[in-house]
Design a protein around this motif. Sequence first.
Motif, short mmCIF file in Angstrom:
data_model
loop_
_atom_site.label_atom_id
_atom_site.label_comp_id
_atom_site.label_asym_id
_atom_site.label_seq_id
_atom_site.Cartn_x
_atom_site.Cartn_y
_atom_site.Cartn_z
N UNK A 54 0.81 -1.22 0.00
CA UNK A 54 0.00 0.00 0.00
C UNK A 54 0.85 1.28 0.00
N UNK A 55 1.84 1.34 0.88
CA UNK A 55 2.59 2.60 0.98
C UNK A 55 4.10 2.47 0.84
N UNK A 56 4.64 1.27 1.01
CA UNK A 56 6.09 1.11 0.95
C UNK A 56 6.68 0.83 2.33
N UNK A 57 7.98 0.67 2.35
CA UNK A 57 8.64 0.29 3.60
C UNK A 57 8.72 1.47 4.56
N UNK A 58 8.14 1.31 5.76
CA UNK A 58 8.26 2.34 6.80
C UNK A 58 9.35 1.88 7.76
N UNK A 59 10.47 2.55 7.77
CA UNK A 59 11.56 2.08 8.62
C UNK A 59 11.37 2.52 10.06
N UNK A 60 12.06 1.84 10.97
CA UNK A 60 12.26 2.27 12.36
C UNK A 60 11.06 2.13 13.31
#
Lengths: 343, 316
Positions: A262-268
Amino acid sequence: MTTTIEKAPRGGRGLALRPLAFALPAIALLALLAFISLLVGVSDVSVSTLLRLFSHNDDDMATQVLVASRVPRTLALLLAGSAMAVAGLLMQMLARNHYVEPTTIGTAESAGMGMLIGILWWPDMPVFGKMGLAAVFALAGTALFLAVLSRIRLRSALIVPLVGLVLSGVIESATTFIAYRFDLMQAARSWMTADFSAIVQGRYEMLWLSLGITVLAMLAADRFTVAGMGQEFATNLGLNYKRLVAQGVVVVAVVTASVIVTVGIIPFVGLIVPNLVRLVVGDNVRKSVLWVAWAGALMALCCDLIGRVVIAPYEVPIGTVMGVLGSAMFLALLLSRRKRMGG
Amino acid sequence: MSRSAISTVNRRQSLLQLGALVTLPWAAGSALAQQTLTVQQAGGAVQIPVKPKTILVFDLAALDCLRALGAEVKGVPEVVKFPPVLEQYASKDYTRIGSLFEPNYEVVKGLKPDVIIAGGRSAAKVAELAKIAPTLDLTVDNTQPVASAFKHLKILGEMVGNEAQAQTLIASMQADIDKLKALTGNKGTGLMVMTNGGKLSAYGAGSRFGMLHDVYGIPAANKDIKVAGHGQAISFEFILKTNPDWLFVLDRDAAIGREGASAAKLLDNPLVNATKAAKKKQIVYLNSANWYLLGNASPGSLHDDVTQLINAFSKA
């Protein structure tokens, strides 16, 4: 491995009151941020528009923006932030290490590879197919990580995330290589950094699935707490450890895949949030999971708001903001922990 | 390569051959074999042979120029799918010499080229390629794309000994542009967006797609879009707020694979549908391969693209 040993619960009154005293302001804070998130954007949406929405259906532009763009975006942020944070918490329990999360052990990178393969071979695949493929790859990647981990004898706290970073590096390079060969580098990069700017009605609903799975994880919280104590311990308590790990891996994989598609990799988020919550609440998943979900949603909302405001009317992707703030917070976390433990 | 001065130099018998060029162009063949052309470019002057036998091309816009000039090419880059204008180069008769970005040096060396043509995506490799053979850097200058495209055509025309054809091509490109320009002035403002993996970025005047405004004369709906290689990340709300009369869409995913559907699907939402462009049915899906891979700055691509825009604007 720093496992905080829980104090035995004392009287019932303190327990029942304390969470509530914290919970109400917490909910209020989240609601406030969500409200601000509804108001911030390129088009003008005012408080009166919001109120009008509740009174009667108006067909003007501002209402339309609100319904088609702001509400979906805010919901997507809440869902994705909390889902990634809970996935991180589970991963930390399964790997029995506090420094891992789906984006540092190869789960997210594997999901990305799945998406790339999908784009290459079945470009017209519907979004559910893409997610399925990403989830299968994410499963395989996570399983690979756990398999490698189980073969390592001396599992110091630092070796585990290092193994994860190496593995995710290898997977990411393989993905990059394929993307490079087929001239898909930019498409690949587009899901490497999360971005909520294209979220509108009809393009975020996949994330409800991750909510469902997050709730499932919450229901199984006690088991994951026990899993975090190791195979022997869990087996002694009569749990089928392997099945529990498998369930956990599936949850992490599906959640990660749905967020990435849906949105891509959210890091951290998955790294920092569970650790911060652990500092306050401790290692008991049942106690911490709601707080983790809350803090994940809060952090996603904050970072996206910053990204929307900094260079308005353009946007800084949340992945970038999160990368900057997240690495700073992580450093602070590491340093403070060292101090607490006396160097 | 900016401010290039082209001068034909004959080291041995310049006067005699100059005479031959003027009086007996048809008899000049054997004498021209030793002739070279000096081109000033970013990395300094380069001497390239006139009428080279083995030409290797990394830049697709340059390849389109050579095609239009009727020149034989030996090696072309490996691309997933050649743009329609360049379909003929998909044939295995042409040696693959690397990607658009990265030469396969062994293959390049093995072909013993007389001249290599790079630029744009392969511009960074010019110095390395120049060690193998004289290498032209035909990077298009985005601040003056048309002038730069014409200059490249002239250089290539001179190189392959077909300057007349180069002049004809330039004249017809200019005519195309003028015809479009006459249509665009009073048909409303335009916004250029690129879709890429489900995300949007905007491009304004002076950018790599700025020709729409700078050359074709379509008034920009937003004059503040900063120039950046990959555009400015925007949301659908930005499109609605900008509310252009024309929305030009470049589907980057299509540029490198398949056409159309995905960008159209992405843009079919209440916010975009509320714009003037959507209401007037003036969302133009650009020929993404031409714009993205050829920079819309070579004879074939420019003709196709201008024709598409003329069709769109003459209906409005």
